[in-house]
Design a protein around this motif. Structure first.
Motif, PDB file in Angstrom:
ATOM      1  N   MET A 360       0.837  -1.196   0.000  1.00 60.18           N
ATOM      2  CA  MET A 360       0.000   0.000   0.000  1.00 60.18           C
ATOM      3  C   MET A 360       0.875   1.250   0.000  1.00 60.18           C
ATOM      4  O   MET A 360       1.921   1.283   0.640  1.00 60.18           O
ATOM      5  N   VAL A 362      -0.230   4.197   1.158  1.00 60.09           N
ATOM      6  CA  VAL A 362      -0.592   5.116   2.254  1.00 60.09           C
ATOM      7  C   VAL A 362      -0.482   4.407   3.594  1.00 60.09           C
ATOM      8  O   VAL A 362      -0.610   3.188   3.684  1.00 60.09           O
ATOM      9  N   ASN A 363      -0.262   5.193   4.633  1.00 61.18           N
ATOM     10  CA  ASN A 363      -0.302   4.687   5.995  1.00 61.18           C
ATOM     11  C   ASN A 363      -1.747   4.626   6.462  1.00 61.18           C
ATOM     12  O   ASN A 363      -2.594   5.373   5.989  1.00 61.18           O
ATOM     13  N   CYS A 364      -2.027   3.783   7.440  1.00 60.41           N
ATOM     14  CA  CYS A 364      -3.382   3.549   7.945  1.00 60.41           C
ATOM     15  C   CYS A 364      -4.286   3.087   6.805  1.00 60.41           C
ATOM     16  O   CYS A 364      -3.855   2.961   5.667  1.00 60.41           O
ATOM     17  N   GLU A 365      -5.530   2.827   7.127  1.00 59.60           N
ATOM     18  CA  GLU A 365      -6.474   2.497   6.071  1.00 59.60           C
ATOM     19  C   GLU A 365      -6.690   3.727   5.200  1.00 59.60           C
ATOM     20  O   GLU A 365      -6.779   4.841   5.718  1.00 59.60           O
ATOM     21  N   PRO A 366      -6.788   3.561   3.880  1.00 56.68           N
ATOM     22  CA  PRO A 366      -7.099   4.718   3.044  1.00 56.68           C
ATOM     23  C   PRO A 366      -8.589   5.083   3.190  1.00 56.68           C
ATOM     24  O   PRO A 366      -9.381   4.260   3.635  1.00 56.68           O
ATOM     25  N   GLN A 367      -8.913   6.315   2.820  1.00 60.47           N
ATOM     26  CA  GLN A 367     -10.324   6.707   2.880  1.00 60.47           C
ATOM     27  C   GLN A 367     -10.991   6.280   1.576  1.00 60.47           C
ATOM     28  O   GLN A 367     -10.977   6.992   0.571  1.00 60.47           O
ATOM     29  N   ARG A 371     -13.238   7.830  -2.726  1.00 61.04           N
ATOM     30  CA  ARG A 371     -12.904   7.259  -4.040  1.00 61.04           C
ATOM     31  C   ARG A 371     -14.045   6.418  -4.587  1.00 61.04           C
ATOM     32  O   ARG A 371     -13.901   5.727  -5.582  1.00 61.04           O
ATOM     33  N   MET A 390     -10.789  -4.634   1.829  1.00 65.12           N
ATOM     34  CA  MET A 390     -10.210  -4.184   3.097  1.00 65.12           C
ATOM     35  C   MET A 390      -9.128  -5.158   3.560  1.00 65.12           C
ATOM     36  O   MET A 390      -8.087  -4.749   4.087  1.00 65.12           O
ATOM     37  N   ILE A 393      -6.018  -4.730   1.456  1.00 63.20           N
ATOM     38  CA  ILE A 393      -5.322  -3.516   1.901  1.00 63.20           C
ATOM     39  C   ILE A 393      -4.548  -3.774   3.196  1.00 63.20           C
ATOM     40  O   ILE A 393      -3.410  -3.344   3.358  1.00 63.20           O
ATOM     41  N   ALA A 394      -5.180  -4.534   4.102  1.00 65.63           N
ATOM     42  CA  ALA A 394      -4.533  -4.790   5.398  1.00 65.63           C
ATOM     43  C   ALA A 394      -3.255  -5.606   5.249  1.00 65.63           C
ATOM     44  O   ALA A 394      -2.286  -5.395   5.968  1.00 65.63           O
ATOM     45  N   ALA A 396      -1.430  -6.051   2.334  1.00 64.31           N
ATOM     46  CA  ALA A 396      -0.495  -5.631   1.286  1.00 64.31           C
ATOM     47  C   ALA A 396       0.573  -4.743   1.907  1.00 64.31           C
ATOM     48  O   ALA A 396       0.569  -3.524   1.774  1.00 64.31           O
ATOM     49  N   ASP A 397       1.470  -5.381   2.623  1.00 66.48           N
ATOM     50  CA  ASP A 397       2.424  -4.628   3.442  1.00 66.48           C
ATOM     51  C   ASP A 397       3.852  -4.733   2.915  1.00 66.48           C
ATOM     52  O   ASP A 397       4.807  -4.457   3.635  1.00 66.48           O
ATOM     53  N   LEU A 428      -3.525   3.589  -5.079  1.00 71.19           N
ATOM     54  CA  LEU A 428      -3.352   3.233  -3.670  1.00 71.19           C
ATOM     55  C   LEU A 428      -2.308   2.136  -3.486  1.00 71.19           C
ATOM     56  O   LEU A 428      -1.731   1.987  -2.411  1.00 71.19           O
TER      57      LEU A 428
END
Lengths: 429, 429, 429
Positions: A360, A362-367, A371, A390, A393-394, A396-397, A428
């Motif tokens: 990802m 961005v840091n934290c969950e994206p908004q 989008r 979600m 996203i969690a 994909a580090d 993202l």
């Protein structure tokens, strides 16, 4: 409906090709192999056909003499051909040396092979590395043989010649390779032979039609064992350096089950992808350990070679009674069987192509709401689609590949491919 | 038949040695230990006997005073010896100080030990590090004691002397060592004492007779706890550097079951070999964690020492009701029990000796047929022998040791030893 | 008895604080949050209250406008307030924009939210990032609405202002930190809101009262999601560098069960401690994977942040029917429920504080008898206390931390704290 028909027709087409190839008498060398490869090349000209002279050294082996056969029979005293190669090429022991002789029944018996437990079946027998001759027949037929003189005639040649194999290289963006290997050395048997090259050819056609491929594909049609050994002896360095994953494709045309046979290590990328795809494609698939191996993974995974190769099958060799007999005929395979086998391996290749480590941006969950990827009202539940996104996203580090993410979040990796597309489109990931 | 008789006679021989040693009154120091070691040395002169003076420091401990006892009894008013050390040396609390006194029953009771739950058994009690005296007797006998005056006499000495232990070093090609440890500090009990040194002695005889040994063997006969602590304090550096594997040998003479108690880490080479061998020798063997420990693995595996040592037993100490009582007598052990224990540990040592990382010298599968190691005719089945060989070849990749190969291919490692010989003879491995 | 009463009174006290805070209308911004934090600060002055202006960027997000509401109702033609924010603040959709209008029932319906499956419950609904307005009511009430004109009035403001949060930093010997995070953004609900800040405050009071702390404690009271994102954006570097463990504290006041929700990695120190403590505190506790997450661990564990944070709860959000409805009221939580939640987390923090790698100072087992830590007479059994100590000694090898030792020796880590004290006092560890 249109789609269903397309699907059907691929199975039908593959089945028709098996039908065309069925009568040819193949062995590990000889004109049967050449004829088979020529047929495949007519369909996909990307196949290159190679000839390796008898006597060529390949690791611990040497390419054997080439074997060809025109005719073979056992005739009774009245001259009736009671065992006739022309009726079924399984009647002859593979690599039988030429013979022309008159024998008593007792003498003949030493050269006959049948299966007491399967009295209707003609067994498939070979003797590649020890000069022999022999005939195979059903137990029922054997019992009817009477005391008399028999004329035995085998019109074969066993002489220096070549070993023949086919190879397709489809280049991709990367030099890293995926290997597909199948074999073309069995006479008239359908599942344990023709399903392999025919499904592999269809996969090669599909791969060849793609506008872009991440990986280079190495697709080989070789005689089993000696063929893969010869092939490896010629390409080992490159294959060891580049092979990312690979599958042996065999026994992939019946409709009884799906099977997976692990690589020696048991947990290579090939294994992980195969198990993942099969678990979603047919959760009842059968899993075999490398201890139950029996095809060219024996060479690809051998101690000194150690490529990441496993096998995907419908019903595994040795696990159906028709195996290595005349009962493994065109009625044992089906368009649906071939089509299912094709689809599973295609899915594996799709997952392999998409399999990367994602991270990802961005840091934290994206908004996601802003989008348009998330509902703007907060309630008690979320849908599966949102959940999959979600979770992707969690995880994909930057340390998990697609397959890991799919496994950790209990979702089919193929279903994450459109998710990744959406996240790429919104920058993202 | 010949073989069976040989086997029998080893068990019988070991049983006879237990019989000889049974009457001796052993403790952690004293003449009982010396007499026991002298008996063993008469059989195998390789044993060296060492004496360590009382007061010698060993880590957190000091060698205690030496205890010897000539006689001990409780007599009634008529002068009858109603508790008599000469009848059973368990009657005396180990390390009892000398006493000569007249006591009332009430006073005497404070010095008596019995087991209400096992009313026929004389318990085994010691008090090594606190000066005490006491007598042990059966609960039934205790109940019959009447109100009267009792003469109590213990003719013992508890004075500076020595702690005695035995040691055998059998050198091998390598300095790397295998440790066998047993103890010699219990009075007349059969399984929890004599089975240990007697089986260990037989193993030492076998090892001593071998024409070559890969490893050096360190075989010790020590008093439990203080003896292994003293021994470790004298040899720690070498043992930490060289010890490859080791076993504590105790309770190895009954015929009820086989038992394994893990090392602290639980997965050392010793553990892996013990579990592997036991699973093929008797798949019902009992497995205990290190939390259930109770013998010298407590020292060998302790935090600062951390040697790869586990225990192999028949029925584990504490897990049979006869344990630490007069019921653990010669009827509790048997020739078969001793023989079985001996065989299991011998197998472990054979596997340890053969355990190496193997690597095939050829790429791909070798052509076994031309070496006479494979049938020259191809059919549906292969035999277990061929299978074992093919599997060994597949996994001998320079990263797996014999034990790993055996575990991965589901075969007893001992059965692979002749396979390896064949492959070495044909220069394949 | 005294102890039991003390215990009771903490639960009672926490319950009373929930009661005080219950009526306040909280949201992710606004005066409800401020009032709540002011109440907490009155009890523990260590809380610092921070204000972050609307529009401030935090990673992919911006602090939204501040929302405040004075009054809101739906009135019928007779002027009766049939839905009245003053009766229950759940009646208003969170972040509803101001409205003053006359609507038909049909028009009104589009702005109403109810739960057909829970006809007595008023649902909790929000729309933070999309301008909307709406009312929530029970399904039963909704069914009674008649065809008529309705006056709809929402007296709210949605304007640039601030996001408010509270923070307590309790310094310890080390800069390394333990994080406790709870949220303060839900209106009148008891378990899924007030239990969290009230239990967290009690823990902060206890931590604040300790004469020494190994770790620094970072305790935050933030609006969920946006609050933790804003907080992380301001303290990320320090938190990534220093955070040893952390817990999200929510839904911790009912008495139905205990729950644990894993961190993303699933095996951080926080997870190990939580599972260990819970398994001894209530072995029936429920364990949830990170796939079932739903609170601020979503931010703390997100791909780019990756802090070792998991959640400890009584009954997990989403797993009780009262969740996010008016049924999650003061009757759903209890003094015992709050007290149990408090105790579990307190135990986790105690174990964390004591969790170190321990190493014995002597080789072999120490002689405990001479230190009065071991019985001087040898018999058949040992007590649990001695066992725990002997096991601690065996595993204190400089590689295992307290938690590992406890797990390997099947004992509650908290029970080893006095054992360690004894061993420290005798200079053994």
């Amino acid at each position: 409906m249109a789609k269903k028909e397309t699907t059907k027709s691929l199975g039908d087409e593959m089945y028709a090709r098996c039908h065309d190839l069925f009568p040819i008498c193949r062995s590990i060398t000889g004109n049967g192999v050449r004829e088979t490869l020529k047929y495949l090349k007519k369909i996909l000209s990307d196949i290159n056909i190679h000839e390796v002279p008898s006597g060529t050294k390949a690791f611990d082996w040497n390419v054997p003499n080439e074997w060809n056969i025109n005719d073979a029979y056992v005739a009774d005293e009245s001259g009736n051909r009671i065992i006739d190669f022309k009726k079924n090429n399984l009647h002859i022991v593979g690599y039988s040396e030429p013979v022309d002789n008159i024998l008593t029944l007792e003498e003949l018996q030493k050269h006959l092979y049948s299966l007491p437990d399967q009295p209707d079946a003609i067994p498939y027998i070979t003797s590649y590395y020890e000069r022999r001759w022999g005939f195979c027949l059903s137990e029922n037929q054997r019992k009817q043989l009477k005391q008399q003189k028999y004329r035995v005639k085998i019109d074969s040649t066993l002489e220096p010649g070549h070993l023949t194999y086919g190879e397709i290289i489809l280049p991709g963006k990367s030099e890293r390779e995926i290997l597909l290997s199948t074999y073309i050395c069995h006479p008239s048997m359908a599942n344990n032979e023709l399903s392999g090259p025919v499904v592999t050819l269809a996969l090669a056609q599909w791969l060849s039609s793609l506008s872009k491929r991440k990986y280079t594909y190495r697709i080989v049609f070789v005689p089993e064992t000696i063929g893969s050994i010869v092939y490896l002896s010629r390409h080992l360095e490159k294959m060891k350096k580049n092979t990312v994953a690979g599958y042996v494709i065999t026994c992939i045309g019946d409709n009884r089950s799906y099977s997976y046979l692990a690589s020696r290590g048991g947990n290579t990328l090939s294994d992980r992808v195969a198990r993942h795809v099969l678990s979603y494609h047919d959760s009842n698939y059968k899993s075999y350990s490398y201890l139950e191996r029996g095809s060219d993974e024996r060479q690809f995974c051998s101690a000194g070679i150690n490529l990441p190769v496993c096998s995907i099958m419908r019903t595994k060799y040795g696990c159906y009674p028709e195996y290595h007999t005349s009962l493994d005929d065109m009625s044992f395979i089906s368009p649906d069987g071939l089509e299912g086998g094709y689809q599973v391996i295609k899915k594996c290749l799709q997952v392999l192509e998409a399999n990367e480590v994602y991270k990802m941006k961005v840091n934290c969950e994206p908004q996601l709401g802003k989008r348009g990827l998330f509902p703007t009202i907060g309630t008690k539940k979320t849908t599966k689609n949102i959940c999959d996104m979600m979770n992707f996203i969690a995880y994909a580090d930057g340390s998990n590949d697609l397959l890991s993410i799919a496994e950790k979040t209990n979702v089919y990796a193929g279903d994450l491919i459109p998710v990744i597309k959406k996240l790429k489109n919104t920058d993202l990931v």
